[in-house]
Write an enzyme that holds these catalytic residues in place. Sequence first.
Site, PDB file in Angstrom:
ATOM      1  N   CYS A 167      -9.808  -7.433   1.767  1.00  0.00           N
ATOM      2  CA  CYS A 167      -9.260  -5.958   2.058  1.00  0.00           C
ATOM      3  C   CYS A 167     -11.455  -4.994   2.562  1.00  0.00           C
ATOM      4  CB  CYS A 167      -8.989  -4.597   1.924  1.00  0.00           C
ATOM      5  SG  CYS A 167      -7.318  -5.269   0.901  1.00  0.00           S
ATOM      6  N   THR A 196       0.796  -1.140   0.200  1.00  0.00           N
ATOM      7  CA  THR A 196       0.924  -0.048  -0.142  1.00  0.00           C
ATOM      8  C   THR A 196       1.017   0.906   0.314  1.00  0.00           C
ATOM      9  OG1 THR A 196      -1.516  -0.945   1.115  1.00  0.00           O
ATOM     10  CG2 THR A 196      -2.391   0.935   1.309  1.00  0.00           C
ATOM     11  N   HIS A 201       4.521  -9.911   2.516  1.00  0.00           N
ATOM     12  CA  HIS A 201       3.879 -11.604   2.899  1.00  0.00           C
ATOM     13  C   HIS A 201       2.963 -11.435   1.791  1.00  0.00           C
ATOM     14  CE1 HIS A 201      -0.546  -9.144   3.038  1.00  0.00           C
ATOM     15  NE2 HIS A 201       0.351  -8.434   2.494  1.00  0.00           N
TER      16      HIS A 201
END
Length: 397
Positions: free
Chosen positions: A328, A73, A205
């Site tokens: 998300c 992000t 990740h």
Amino acid sequence: MESIYLDNNATTAVAPQVLEAMLPWLGARCGNPSSLHRLGAEAADAVGAARRAVARLVGARSAREIVFTSGGTESDQTALFALAREGARARKARRLVATAVEHPAVLEPLAHLAREGFEVALVPVDASGALDEQRFVAVLDEAPCALATAMWANNETGAIHDVARLGARCRERGVPFHVDGVQAVGKLPMRLFDLPIDTLALSAHKLHGPKGVGALYLRRGVPFEPLLYGGPQEAGRRAGTENVPGVVGFGRAAELALSSLDQAGRVAAQRDRLERGILASVPGTRVNAGGAARLCNTTNVLFEDLSGEALVTLLSELGVCASTGAACATGKQAPSHVLLALGLDEREASSSVRFSLSRMTQDGEIERALEVLPAAAARLRALAAPLSALSGRAGQG
Ligand code: PLP
């Protein structure tokens, strides 16, 4: 009961070798890379080694082109803000070009820039997930563009964009090109030194590294402005004390991912076995973006007249972890913008489930998931049938 984990596009398990590499840096090896003493120098060396490993994974020309961040992000947002503002300043360009299927990590910074006066043009994809390249070029030619961006691979469907071609179209026009590589890095071989890509976001990740650490590839010579100001870390490109254990883990995960790229065929065979098994054993199913070039590990299946959320919940009770679209977005109930962009209607989009594998997925786990799935789908359909008869419509929305 051990869970069968088929949600690797949401996140992956930290590889045992990664954990082992990280542990000393959470304990006695506590130095700050900016400190002059021995412990500081050791930490700086470890960060440097990790930087070289990440650079090798993506085929950067130099490790200096890698800036460590807190994740995908931050990397996306840093690049988009820097390129957009430089484009406006240097070339008076206000248009920002993106695909309609980008992750919120790209779409939301673009929406923010639109509130500052930029104009965002989203290029559609077809039913297979392929980007309309002619439209992409037309949009580039209509107005001065500050940047263009396309994800290398889609997190929901696994569909792959031809970023080499898109980047070439941008370069011909002098438009900087950012790529969200978060899902593609570690799954596809990359030679960024040889590609017309200016900036690329990556995240540890998604490749069996730790959460909360990522990197921005910043091609040498690309005008840049940091997102975070403060100390001189990362050669003045990202302030803040480095997440040394995370960065070390990322470096080890990058080494492992590079040496495991040849396992993509095995993972694709497992994915294909799962996909064929579902289509054969569960009536009313089809694969979303099944015709596209796709990542080896991803399948997104539409289960007609079935709630994707209900299926994911029931599968979880039965020991199988899958997902409805982007992690998300879960909890929001909104149908996936990616599936809507492929031409699915809201009901179809809400009836879709993503299964994503990794190199750690075992054949036996695929077989077990295939034992559980048909009964789970049948149970939910049996429950939904009386309800739909009552309400006078089939299934649920
Ligand atoms: N871009 C894509 C395509 C992703 O799938 C994700 C995470 O799901 C991100 C960006 C955000 O990465 P991070 O979770 O490291 O912030």
